[in-house]
Enzyme design. Structure first.
Site, PDB file in Angstrom:
ATOM      1  N   THR A 150       0.824  -1.210   0.000  1.00 42.71           N
ATOM      2  CA  THR A 150       0.000   0.000   0.000  1.00 42.71           C
ATOM      3  C   THR A 150       0.858   1.260   0.000  1.00 42.71           C
ATOM      4  O   THR A 150       0.565   2.231  -0.706  1.00 42.71           O
ATOM      5  CB  THR A 150      -0.950   0.001   1.204  1.00 42.71           C
ATOM      6  OG1 THR A 150      -1.849  -1.100   1.082  1.00 42.71           O
ATOM      7  CG2 THR A 150      -1.750   1.292   1.274  1.00 42.71           C
ATOM      8  N   SER A 158      -7.054  -0.891  -6.746  1.00 39.40           N
ATOM      9  CA  SER A 158      -6.665  -1.121  -5.356  1.00 39.40           C
ATOM     10  C   SER A 158      -5.176  -1.415  -5.364  1.00 39.40           C
ATOM     11  O   SER A 158      -4.625  -1.837  -6.385  1.00 39.40           O
ATOM     12  CB  SER A 158      -7.429  -2.317  -4.781  1.00 39.40           C
ATOM     13  OG  SER A 158      -6.828  -2.792  -3.593  1.00 39.40           O
ATOM     14  N   ASN A 168      -4.138  -3.887  -4.144  1.00 39.35           N
ATOM     15  CA  ASN A 168      -4.088  -5.338  -4.272  1.00 39.35           C
ATOM     16  C   ASN A 168      -4.188  -5.857  -5.696  1.00 39.35           C
ATOM     17  O   ASN A 168      -4.019  -7.057  -5.929  1.00 39.35           O
ATOM     18  CB  ASN A 168      -5.195  -5.959  -3.419  1.00 39.35           C
ATOM     19  CG  ASN A 168      -5.061  -5.583  -1.960  1.00 39.35           C
ATOM     20  OD1 ASN A 168      -4.020  -5.094  -1.532  1.00 39.35           O
ATOM     21  ND2 ASN A 168      -6.111  -5.799  -1.198  1.00 39.35           N
ATOM     22  N   THR A 194      35.890 -37.703 -11.452  1.00 37.62           N
ATOM     23  CA  THR A 194      34.620 -37.886 -10.751  1.00 37.62           C
ATOM     24  C   THR A 194      34.922 -38.039  -9.272  1.00 37.62           C
ATOM     25  O   THR A 194      35.858 -38.739  -8.894  1.00 37.62           O
ATOM     26  CB  THR A 194      33.870 -39.133 -11.258  1.00 37.62           C
ATOM     27  OG1 THR A 194      34.687 -40.297 -11.085  1.00 37.62           O
ATOM     28  CG2 THR A 194      33.510 -38.995 -12.731  1.00 37.62           C
ATOM     29  N   SER A 231      47.177 -11.158  -2.091  1.00 42.01           N
ATOM     30  CA  SER A 231      47.497 -11.258  -0.663  1.00 42.01           C
ATOM     31  C   SER A 231      48.210 -10.011  -0.196  1.00 42.01           C
ATOM     32  O   SER A 231      48.995  -9.409  -0.935  1.00 42.01           O
ATOM     33  CB  SER A 231      48.378 -12.480  -0.404  1.00 42.01           C
ATOM     34  OG  SER A 231      48.814 -12.507   0.942  1.00 42.01           O
ATOM     35  N   SER A 232      47.943  -9.655   1.069  1.00 40.20           N
ATOM     36  CA  SER A 232      48.644  -8.527   1.680  1.00 40.20           C
ATOM     37  C   SER A 232      49.960  -8.963   2.300  1.00 40.20           C
ATOM     38  O   SER A 232      50.749  -8.114   2.734  1.00 40.20           O
ATOM     39  CB  SER A 232      47.759  -7.892   2.760  1.00 40.20           C
ATOM     40  OG  SER A 232      47.497  -8.851   3.786  1.00 40.20           O
ATOM     41  N   LYS A 258      51.010 -13.839  -5.058  1.00 39.98           N
ATOM     42  CA  LYS A 258      49.835 -14.710  -4.989  1.00 39.98           C
ATOM     43  C   LYS A 258      48.658 -14.053  -5.724  1.00 39.98           C
ATOM     44  O   LYS A 258      48.371 -12.883  -5.528  1.00 39.98           O
ATOM     45  CB  LYS A 258      49.438 -14.972  -3.538  1.00 39.98           C
ATOM     46  CG  LYS A 258      48.362 -16.032  -3.363  1.00 39.98           C
ATOM     47  CD  LYS A 258      48.164 -16.347  -1.862  1.00 39.98           C
ATOM     48  CE  LYS A 258      47.233 -17.520  -1.669  1.00 39.98           C
ATOM     49  NZ  LYS A 258      45.853 -17.200  -2.013  1.00 39.98           N
TER      50      LYS A 258
END
Length: 470
Positions: free
Chosen positions: A106, A145, A147, A192, A323-324, A329
């Site tokens: 609404t 409405s 709705n 698999t 990476s830090s 990496k």
């Protein structure tokens, strides 16, 4: 008429007076909703497709009411123009209500009614808030409405958003198809349960990704068809109270012309007022897409793992340092973000399911969270798929030497000997090869007395990889 003060105008609704910013196009009920629902911080303006769709509904209603003689031409024309401006992307900042709200939509419906009413008043040369001249409920919401107007708009919003995801998936499938063609002759080891299996080509592996994505494009198109059925004309609970019997069919036909979608009226408007089944189905397809995409992202992360301590059969584009603390990496950040989007979409689907189930009697009050989650899933997936295609899949590079190394080290080729020596004898050779480090070729030569030429044919990795094709 609203009273004007310095920086606000005083409007009223059925609960009393409300101070509205003087320059706002929205009105009293929007202000109340902003105060009542400080929930997610995600405003209606975050979903332009929903605003465009609801504006189209109001535009179709105004044209239909004018045609039926219910709305004076001047009012209808002003509402029509105001709605077109919202469709074109204007005034979206005038929709501050949280997307998650009580009231079955609404507040969203009234936010649109108020914005269109005040913009229409402005177009008519009137002051904002001069609702004696044109009213949000009596004119913009005429014969509707929440709705029926809101559910119709949500369905249309999903349809408007669906094409972006379909296009993104099409581009992703095409990218995998190009990679499959380029790697069609690179033999690698199939696996698999994360264990060595039998040879295949890298092209077969990547091509299968394209196939499954194209299947989901088709499923998305089928699910979208369910959203073409709308309940406009049913008003409050599907009985059509306060609406001309001709309004619904005519307004839906007009909405179809405006939106470009072949919309039809629900066969049973009472049922359609509470049934959220189309959203459950559509969200389920989004979940299916997410599940498959996440699996593909998982596979690319595995295939690119290493680059020296993993499978390392492909290389993904290096898009940022990984990476830090560890120099050099590089992480598979694009598949990782796709995984996370997929997790969110899968969770969104559960919320849609629960909200659809929770509806009671003649209305589902929880459609706002359904709208939020379905539209969010569409947006997230479309963005993530485009990013995945552009910043990952297009840049995939094969590592043929590593692929060949894994094939050579595997005992999977022993499967090709089963027709010649039977399963049990082949299993013994595989066990011996693993225990001794000797190759299947060496053991087969001793056990079967086969010539090198015969072994070259029977154990040829390329032949084994394409055996199913001939």
């Amino acid at each position: 008429m609203a009273r004007q003060l310095a920086s606000v105008r005083i409007e009223h609704d059925s609960l009393g007076e409300v101070a509205v910013p003087a320059d706002a196009y929205y009105g009293a009920q929007t202000v109340r909703a902003v105060e009542n629902f400080p929930i997610s911080g995600v405003a209606l303006s975050h979903f332009p497709s929903l605003l465009r769709a609801l504006a189209m509904v109001k535009q179709a209603a105004a044209r239909t009411n004018a045609a039926l003689g219910k709305l004076p031409p001047a009012k209808a024309q002003a509402i029509d123009q105001a709605a077109q401006e919202v469709v074109d992307g204007r005034w979206h900042d005038q929709f501050p209500i949280d997307i998650i709200q009580g009231g079955a939509g609404t507040s969203t419906n009234m936010n649109m009614n108020e914005v269109l009413a005040n913009r229409a008043l402005e177009l008519m040369g009137r002051a904002r808030g001069d609702y004696h001249a044109l009213h949000p409920n009596d004119d913009v919401n005429l014969e509707q409405s929440t709705n029926d107007a809101y559910p119709t708009a949500v369905r249309l919003a999903v349809l408007l958003s669906c094409d972006a995801l379909a296009r993104a998936l099409e581009l992703l499938a095409a990218a995998f198809e190009r990679k499959a063609e380029a790697t069609a002759r690179i033999v690698k080891l199939g696996r698999t349960q994360l264990q060595d299996a039998v040879p295949m080509t890298l092209g077969q592996e990547l091509g299968a990704f394209a196939t499954t994505i194209r299947e989901d494009i088709q499923r998305l198109e089928v699910a979208a068809q369910l959203l073409h059925e709308v309940n406009l004309g049913g008003t409050a609970i599907g009985t059509g109270i306060n609406a001309d019997p001709e309004f619904g069919p005519l307004a839906i036909a007009e909405l179809g012309r405006i939106s470009g979608f072949p919309l039809v009226q629900s066969a049973n408007l009472v049922e359609a007022s509470w049934d959220m089944g189309a959203f459950v189905m559509f969200s389920g397809v989004l979940k299916r897409i997410a599940v498959k995409l996440s699996k593909i992202a998982n596979d690319l992360r595995l295939l690119s793992s290493g680059p020296r301590g993993g499978l390392c059969e492909i290389t993904l584009p290096a898009v940022q340092p990984g990476s830090s603390i560890m120099p050099g990496k590089i992480n598979p950040v694009i598949p990782e973000v796709l995984n996370q989007v997929c997790f969110q979409v899968i969770g969104n689907d559960l919320v849609v399911t629960m909200a659809a189930e929770a509806g009671q009697l003649q209305l589902n009050a929880f459609e706002p969270i359904i709208a939020h989650n379905v539209l969010s899933s569409l947006s997230l997936l479309a963005n993530a798929v485009r990013t995945f295609t552009d910043r990952c899949v297009i840049g995939i590079e094969p590592r043929p030497a590593d692929c060949a190394r894994h094939v050579a080290a595997s005992v999977g080729a022993v499967t090709a000997l089963v027709p010649l020596i039977g399963y049990e004898r082949a299993a013994e050779l595989a066990k011996e090869a693993l225990a001794t480090g000797r190759t299947i070729r060496e053991l087969a030569r001793e056990a079967l007395g086969m010539s090198d030429a015969e072994l070259d044919h029977v154990l040829n990795p390329a032949r084994l990889a394409t055996h199913a094709q001939g």
